[in-house]
Design a protein around this motif. Sequence first.
Motif, PDB file in Angstrom:
ATOM      1  N   LEU A  15      -0.192   4.021   3.511  1.00 31.78           N
ATOM      2  CA  LEU A  15      -0.243   2.298   4.080  1.00 31.78           C
ATOM      3  C   LEU A  15      -1.413   2.310   4.709  1.00 31.78           C
ATOM      4  O   LEU A  15      -2.121   0.460   4.854  1.00 31.78           O
ATOM      5  CB  LEU A  15       1.100   1.826   4.656  1.00 31.78           C
ATOM      6  CG  LEU A  15       1.514   0.642   5.182  1.00 31.78           C
ATOM      7  CD1 LEU A  15       1.194  -0.331   3.637  1.00 31.78           C
ATOM      8  CD2 LEU A  15       2.409   0.118   6.076  1.00 31.78           C
ATOM      9  N   LEU A  52       8.412  -1.599  12.274  1.00 30.87           N
ATOM     10  CA  LEU A  52       8.541  -1.192  11.139  1.00 30.87           C
ATOM     11  C   LEU A  52       8.393   0.305  11.554  1.00 30.87           C
ATOM     12  O   LEU A  52       6.988   0.629  12.035  1.00 30.87           O
ATOM     13  CB  LEU A  52       6.333  -1.472  10.367  1.00 30.87           C
ATOM     14  CG  LEU A  52       6.377  -0.541   8.786  1.00 30.87           C
ATOM     15  CD1 LEU A  52       6.860  -1.642   7.740  1.00 30.87           C
ATOM     16  CD2 LEU A  52       5.126  -0.758   8.540  1.00 30.87           C
ATOM     17  N   TYR A  82       8.175   3.944   4.364  1.00 32.41           N
ATOM     18  CA  TYR A  82       8.268   2.951   5.633  1.00 32.41           C
ATOM     19  C   TYR A  82       9.575   2.129   4.837  1.00 32.41           C
ATOM     20  O   TYR A  82       9.971   1.934   4.062  1.00 32.41           O
ATOM     21  CB  TYR A  82       6.704   2.149   5.418  1.00 32.41           C
ATOM     22  CG  TYR A  82       6.399   1.387   4.565  1.00 32.41           C
ATOM     23  CD1 TYR A  82       6.616   0.008   3.803  1.00 32.41           C
ATOM     24  CD2 TYR A  82       5.108   1.650   3.637  1.00 32.41           C
ATOM     25  CE1 TYR A  82       6.253  -0.482   2.502  1.00 32.41           C
ATOM     26  CE2 TYR A  82       5.101   1.272   3.162  1.00 32.41           C
ATOM     27  CZ  TYR A  82       5.338   0.213   2.573  1.00 32.41           C
ATOM     28  OH  TYR A  82       4.964  -0.991   1.699  1.00 32.41           O
ATOM     29  N   GLU A  85       9.680  -3.801   7.083  1.00 24.94           N
ATOM     30  CA  GLU A  85       8.741  -4.317   6.263  1.00 24.94           C
ATOM     31  C   GLU A  85       9.760  -5.687   6.156  1.00 24.94           C
ATOM     32  O   GLU A  85       8.771  -7.139   6.149  1.00 24.94           O
ATOM     33  CB  GLU A  85       7.879  -3.974   5.526  1.00 24.94           C
ATOM     34  CG  GLU A  85       8.624  -4.211   3.650  1.00 24.94           C
ATOM     35  CD  GLU A  85       9.604  -2.731   3.525  1.00 24.94           C
ATOM     36  OE1 GLU A  85       9.656  -2.474   2.647  1.00 24.94           O
ATOM     37  OE2 GLU A  85       9.391  -2.063   4.546  1.00 24.94           O
ATOM     38  N   PHE A 114       1.714  -5.869  13.497  1.00 24.14           N
ATOM     39  CA  PHE A 114       2.500  -5.685  11.990  1.00 24.14           C
ATOM     40  C   PHE A 114       1.484  -6.795  11.744  1.00 24.14           C
ATOM     41  O   PHE A 114       1.183  -7.185  10.639  1.00 24.14           O
ATOM     42  CB  PHE A 114       3.928  -5.418  12.151  1.00 24.14           C
ATOM     43  CG  PHE A 114       4.224  -5.604  10.802  1.00 24.14           C
ATOM     44  CD1 PHE A 114       3.801  -4.459   9.072  1.00 24.14           C
ATOM     45  CD2 PHE A 114       4.954  -6.208   9.119  1.00 24.14           C
ATOM     46  CE1 PHE A 114       3.905  -4.711   7.998  1.00 24.14           C
ATOM     47  CE2 PHE A 114       4.651  -7.061   8.310  1.00 24.14           C
ATOM     48  CZ  PHE A 114       4.781  -5.744   7.155  1.00 24.14           C
ATOM     49  N   LEU A 118      -1.525  -7.439   8.638  1.00 24.31           N
ATOM     50  CA  LEU A 118      -1.638  -7.927   7.808  1.00 24.31           C
ATOM     51  C   LEU A 118      -2.697  -8.833   6.984  1.00 24.31           C
ATOM     52  O   LEU A 118      -3.342  -8.986   5.837  1.00 24.31           O
ATOM     53  CB  LEU A 118      -0.086  -8.786   6.866  1.00 24.31           C
ATOM     54  CG  LEU A 118       0.609  -8.189   6.882  1.00 24.31           C
ATOM     55  CD1 LEU A 118       2.646  -8.389   6.596  1.00 24.31           C
ATOM     56  CD2 LEU A 118       0.718  -6.790   6.087  1.00 24.31           C
ATOM     57  N   ALA A 125      -2.201  -5.281   2.913  1.00 21.98           N
ATOM     58  CA  ALA A 125      -0.515  -6.483   2.477  1.00 21.98           C
ATOM     59  C   ALA A 125      -0.478  -6.146   0.625  1.00 21.98           C
ATOM     60  O   ALA A 125       0.011  -6.468   0.712  1.00 21.98           O
ATOM     61  CB  ALA A 125      -1.470  -7.945   2.959  1.00 21.98           C
ATOM     62  N   VAL A 128       2.185  -3.691   0.331  1.00 24.73           N
ATOM     63  CA  VAL A 128       3.358  -3.290   1.065  1.00 24.73           C
ATOM     64  C   VAL A 128       4.065  -4.151  -0.105  1.00 24.73           C
ATOM     65  O   VAL A 128       4.770  -3.944  -0.547  1.00 24.73           O
ATOM     66  CB  VAL A 128       3.202  -4.540   2.921  1.00 24.73           C
ATOM     67  CG1 VAL A 128       4.890  -5.550   3.016  1.00 24.73           C
ATOM     68  CG2 VAL A 128       2.868  -3.518   3.942  1.00 24.73           C
ATOM     69  N   GLY A 131       4.873  -2.174  -2.374  1.00 31.06           N
ATOM     70  CA  GLY A 131       5.984  -1.152  -2.078  1.00 31.06           C
ATOM     71  C   GLY A 131       7.043  -2.058  -2.214  1.00 31.06           C
ATOM     72  O   GLY A 131       8.077  -1.519  -2.751  1.00 31.06           O
ATOM     73  N   LEU A 132       7.141  -3.746  -1.929  1.00 31.14           N
ATOM     74  CA  LEU A 132       8.692  -3.856  -1.965  1.00 31.14           C
ATOM     75  C   LEU A 132       8.758  -4.259  -3.422  1.00 31.14           C
ATOM     76  O   LEU A 132      10.303  -4.514  -3.451  1.00 31.14           O
ATOM     77  CB  LEU A 132       8.672  -5.062  -1.299  1.00 31.14           C
ATOM     78  CG  LEU A 132       8.367  -6.165  -0.147  1.00 31.14           C
ATOM     79  CD1 LEU A 132       7.367  -7.564   0.524  1.00 31.14           C
ATOM     80  CD2 LEU A 132       9.397  -5.402   0.732  1.00 31.14           C
TER      81      LEU A 132
END
Length: 223
Positions: A15, A52, A82, A85, A114, A118, A125, A128, A131-132
């Motif tokens: 990350l 996070l 992680y 978030e 955090f 970003l 960013a 993240v 990952g979502l």
Amino acid sequence: MAILSNLELIRRVPLFSTLTPVQAESVAQAVVKQRFRRGDVLVEQGKKSNFLAILLTGRVRVLTADDRGREVILATLQPGDYLGEMSLIDNQPHSATVVAEVQTDALILGRDEFARCLPENTSMAYAVMKGLVQRLRQADRTIESLALMDVYGRVGRVLKEAAREESPGHWVIEGKVSRQDVAKMIGASREMVSRVIKDLEERGFIQTLPDGRTLIHDQINRP
């Protein structure tokens, strides 16, 4: 063994791999290393947290429970993964509880740090966001499995997702397969899962190897 500095630790986390030296140093000064023992709760469903957590070692389980205490295992996270978030982004309570399966070390990054990282680093960013999306796709697969597959299909999918491909058409699961865990992942009883796995073993789709590993053959999801 030498103790690694926070800067050395974050450089090992995917990350943070795109941070500039200045950004990395800023994050290194902001993170705190924390150790969780087996059974410790990192975040709790229905509550907020302002950090996070990036896993360095160990393994954690993501689960949700209803009012009657029935649990469903949503995911298992490993070093490099992680968590937290989503709550940081929308400032809403956590949708699941995360529990350490074994002793786990994590880097803790606060909300303010955090939020500052970003906009300063579009690559982070994007990581993240990616990952979502991956977690959303996993949720979609789980919903599809529960809605469209019978118990055999759901068990087969969980086993394959827990395995690595050793050779074409053959997958291996390291360690013992927990019937109770599989049951919590697919929304079935432990007894039903045990019957399905036993039947798959008798039909040659699953094989327990002498070293305790489980071998899965390609035909497991076929009718």
